[in-house]
Design a protein around this motif. Sequence first.
Motif, PDB file in Angstrom:
ATOM      1  N   ILE A 168      -7.576   5.786  -5.616  1.00  0.00           N
ATOM      2  CA  ILE A 168      -7.552   4.218  -5.567  1.00  0.00           C
ATOM      3  C   ILE A 168      -7.952   3.588  -4.392  1.00  0.00           C
ATOM      4  CG2 ILE A 168      -5.976   2.355  -5.790  1.00  0.00           C
ATOM      5  CD1 ILE A 168      -4.177   4.347  -7.511  1.00  0.00           C
ATOM      6  N   PHE A 169      -7.451   4.231  -3.256  1.00  0.00           N
ATOM      7  CA  PHE A 169      -8.034   3.698  -1.993  1.00  0.00           C
ATOM      8  C   PHE A 169      -9.334   3.747  -1.683  1.00  0.00           C
ATOM      9  CE2 PHE A 169      -3.224   4.016  -0.157  1.00  0.00           C
ATOM     10  CZ  PHE A 169      -2.837   2.887  -1.075  1.00  0.00           C
ATOM     11  N   VAL A 196      -7.288  15.776  -5.553  1.00  0.00           N
ATOM     12  CA  VAL A 196      -6.416  15.025  -4.357  1.00  0.00           C
ATOM     13  C   VAL A 196      -5.636  13.957  -5.040  1.00  0.00           C
ATOM     14  CG1 VAL A 196      -8.688  14.747  -3.164  1.00  0.00           C
ATOM     15  CG2 VAL A 196      -8.516  13.107  -4.949  1.00  0.00           C
ATOM     16  N   PRO A 197      -4.686  13.506  -4.467  1.00  0.00           N
ATOM     17  CA  PRO A 197      -3.693  12.670  -5.050  1.00  0.00           C
ATOM     18  C   PRO A 197      -4.480  11.094  -5.655  1.00  0.00           C
ATOM     19  CG  PRO A 197      -3.055  13.200  -2.787  1.00  0.00           C
ATOM     20  CD  PRO A 197      -4.517  13.799  -3.039  1.00  0.00           C
ATOM     21  N   LEU A 198      -3.721  10.677  -6.598  1.00  0.00           N
ATOM     22  CA  LEU A 198      -4.332   9.376  -7.212  1.00  0.00           C
ATOM     23  C   LEU A 198      -4.497   8.251  -6.480  1.00  0.00           C
ATOM     24  CD1 LEU A 198      -5.317   8.119  -9.759  1.00  0.00           C
ATOM     25  CD2 LEU A 198      -2.916   7.364 -10.359  1.00  0.00           C
ATOM     26  N   LEU A 202       0.795  -1.074  -0.086  1.00  0.00           N
ATOM     27  CA  LEU A 202      -0.152   0.023  -0.112  1.00  0.00           C
ATOM     28  C   LEU A 202       0.952   1.121   0.081  1.00  0.00           C
ATOM     29  CD1 LEU A 202      -3.137  -0.952   2.564  1.00  0.00           C
ATOM     30  CD2 LEU A 202      -3.110  -0.869  -0.115  1.00  0.00           C
ATOM     31  N   VAL A 203       1.766   1.384   0.869  1.00  0.00           N
ATOM     32  CA  VAL A 203       2.840   2.340   0.884  1.00  0.00           C
ATOM     33  C   VAL A 203       3.560   2.519  -0.701  1.00  0.00           C
ATOM     34  CG1 VAL A 203       5.112   3.255   1.820  1.00  0.00           C
ATOM     35  CG2 VAL A 203       3.370   2.467   3.221  1.00  0.00           C
ATOM     36  N   GLY A 204       3.774   1.532  -1.191  1.00  0.00           N
ATOM     37  CA  GLY A 204       4.223   1.539  -2.533  1.00  0.00           C
ATOM     38  C   GLY A 204       3.334   2.078  -3.821  1.00  0.00           C
ATOM     39  N   VAL A 205       2.151   1.603  -3.465  1.00  0.00           N
ATOM     40  CA  VAL A 205       1.148   2.125  -4.468  1.00  0.00           C
ATOM     41  C   VAL A 205       1.001   3.882  -4.247  1.00  0.00           C
ATOM     42  CG1 VAL A 205      -1.178   2.175  -4.975  1.00  0.00           C
ATOM     43  CG2 VAL A 205      -0.188  -0.011  -4.865  1.00  0.00           C
ATOM     44  N   ALA A 206       1.151   3.946  -3.066  1.00  0.00           N
ATOM     45  CA  ALA A 206       0.913   5.471  -2.560  1.00  0.00           C
ATOM     46  C   ALA A 206       1.844   6.443  -3.051  1.00  0.00           C
ATOM     47  CB  ALA A 206       0.584   5.611  -1.139  1.00  0.00           C
ATOM     48  N   LEU A 207       3.187   5.937  -3.118  1.00  0.00           N
ATOM     49  CA  LEU A 207       4.342   6.514  -3.452  1.00  0.00           C
ATOM     50  C   LEU A 207       4.353   6.679  -4.893  1.00  0.00           C
ATOM     51  CD1 LEU A 207       7.207   5.422  -0.814  1.00  0.00           C
ATOM     52  CD2 LEU A 207       5.869   7.757  -0.992  1.00  0.00           C
TER      53      LEU A 207
END
Length: 140
Positions: A54-55, A48-50, A16-21
């Motif tokens: 997604i989340f 908003v950020p992508l 999840l952190v990888g997808v967010a970054l």
Amino acid sequence: MRFIRLIFIALLALILVGVALANREMVTLSLFPAGFGQFLGGTWSLAVPLFVVIFGAFALGMLAGLLWEWMREANYRREARLRHDEVARLESEMGHLRERHAAPRDDVLAILDEPSNRRPAAARVPSHAGTTPAQLPAAR
């Protein structure tokens, strides 16, 4: 088992952190199609950020699936509740019957339990010469 669960949670957090970054660029979310929001007044969009999109979409999908299954299984829950109430009623009735008929007796046991001086002469056990009638053990 606990160790495997912790490893799974750690891997999920890393993913999840990888997808967010990887999806930090800003996107614009609009509530209405282009031009329609102007008729209602104001801007009906949000930047908003992508990864938030997604989340958020994932969370809304999970919530919709949960709601769908909860509504689909409502008849099973209702049937289980009715069966549970019926079982409780029958167990209560069985308890009352056990209390009311604590010592179930049949006719033979009632005659044997009755003292011999209260029995009619025909029902008394005749004593044979030299033998004594069998004695039942005393009730506890």
